[in-house]
Design a protein around this motif. Structure first.
Motif, PDB file in Angstrom:
ATOM      1  N   ARG A  78      94.637  52.330 -13.930  1.00  0.00           N
ATOM      2  CA  ARG A  78      94.627  53.786 -13.756  1.00  0.00           C
ATOM      3  C   ARG A  78      94.523  54.497 -15.105  1.00  0.00           C
ATOM      4  O   ARG A  78      93.782  55.482 -15.243  1.00  0.00           O
ATOM      5  CB  ARG A  78      95.868  54.252 -13.006  1.00  0.00           C
ATOM      6  N   THR A  79      95.236  53.997 -16.107  1.00  0.00           N
ATOM      7  CA  THR A  79      95.160  54.606 -17.433  1.00  0.00           C
ATOM      8  C   THR A  79      93.946  54.120 -18.211  1.00  0.00           C
ATOM      9  O   THR A  79      93.152  54.922 -18.712  1.00  0.00           O
ATOM     10  CB  THR A  79      96.440  54.295 -18.228  1.00  0.00           C
ATOM     11  N   THR A 100      98.508  50.152 -12.230  1.00  0.00           N
ATOM     12  CA  THR A 100      99.010  51.040 -13.278  1.00  0.00           C
ATOM     13  C   THR A 100      98.160  50.940 -14.538  1.00  0.00           C
ATOM     14  O   THR A 100      97.774  51.956 -15.134  1.00  0.00           O
ATOM     15  CB  THR A 100     100.469  50.700 -13.598  1.00  0.00           C
ATOM     16  N   GLY A 153     100.964  47.238 -19.963  1.00  0.00           N
ATOM     17  CA  GLY A 153     101.701  46.738 -18.822  1.00  0.00           C
ATOM     18  C   GLY A 153     102.647  45.635 -19.272  1.00  0.00           C
ATOM     19  O   GLY A 153     102.622  45.200 -20.435  1.00  0.00           O
TER      20      GLY A 153
END
Length: 245
Positions: A112-113, A109, A94
């Motif tokens: 989520r990964t 984000t 990020g």
């Protein structure tokens, strides 16, 4: 070649993931690697694995997408008919940010990964791994150091990976599957430049007792050891590969 074990490495196109793929191929594994977007680098890594005698398959997949995870495991089944080990290497940092400046979208984000995608891959793997199978999660020393001023969101996601590793190791032991993590420190990969800090490693090298950054191959050696029978009594371990940092 039919008796070669099959290893799936997420995020295996470059960096530590690519080093794991290459080393695994050289040590007798057939390999499947996923990549997010750089098809050329993934193809190069797969070709290197094949040159080492392995069967190799590169799959474009976003591990943060549950459908992509399911499709990846289906392709592994269709191509190889087995899966013996999983290395969860795919991850993102990020943007650079303090916690105060970070946004919900950044956190969502990254998690989520790094967390949800990793957990989904673990679930899919546990459905097919045989007794003697293994999972290695590529975490980070950031989980312990905290990522202050740069990546608190990333560090927090890796803290979740460490906790997941410990808990899952206890659950998976009943089916004969070992679960461990490696926690790399400052490794000489493209991660730093991709995050907009190409000088990051040289700037922070003074915080490393061994006074140098690590190489992807050094992290890969730790991963392959944890996958091997030499680590047959090791599960739930978090192995720093950080030069003492």
């Amino acid at each position: 070649m039919a008796d070669r074990k099959v290893l799936l490495v997420t995020g295996g196109g470059r960096g530590i993931g690519a080093a794991v793929v290459r080393l695994a191929a050289a040590r007798g594994w057939d390999v499947v690697l996923t990549y997010a977007g750089n098809a050329a680098r993934a193809a190069e890594t797969a070709a290197a694995a094949e040159a080492a005698g392995a069967r190799a398959l590169a799959i474009q997949a976003d591990v943060g997408d549950p459908q992509a995870v399911a499709a990846t495991f289906a392709q592994v089944r269709d191509r190889f008919g087995r899966l013996d080990a999983l290395v969860n290497n795919a991850g993102i940092t990020g943007p650079t940010s303090t916690l105060r400046e970070s946004t919900d979208a950044m956190w969502e984000t990254v998690f989520r990964t790094n967390v949800f995608g990793l957990a989904a891959c673990c679930r899919a793997a546990l459905a097919v791994l045989p007794p003697g199978g293994a999972i290695v999660n590529v975490s980070s020393r950031a989980a312990a150091i905290g990522g202050a001023g740069e990546w608190v969101h990333y560090a927090a996601s890796k803290g979740a990976v460490d906790t997941l590793t410990i808990g899952l190791a206890k659950e998976a032991a009943a089916q004969g599957v070992r679960v461990n993590a490696v926690n790399p420190g400052l490794i000489e990969t493209e991660l730093h430049a991709a995050a907009g800090m190409p000088d990051r490693l040289s700037r922070l090298v003074g915080s490393i007792p061994m006074a140098r950054g690590g190489q992807p191959e050094e992290a890969a050696e730790a991963v392959l050891w944890l996958l091997s029978d030499a680590a047959s009594y090791v599960t739930g371990a978090l192995l720093p590969v950080s030069g003492g940092r």
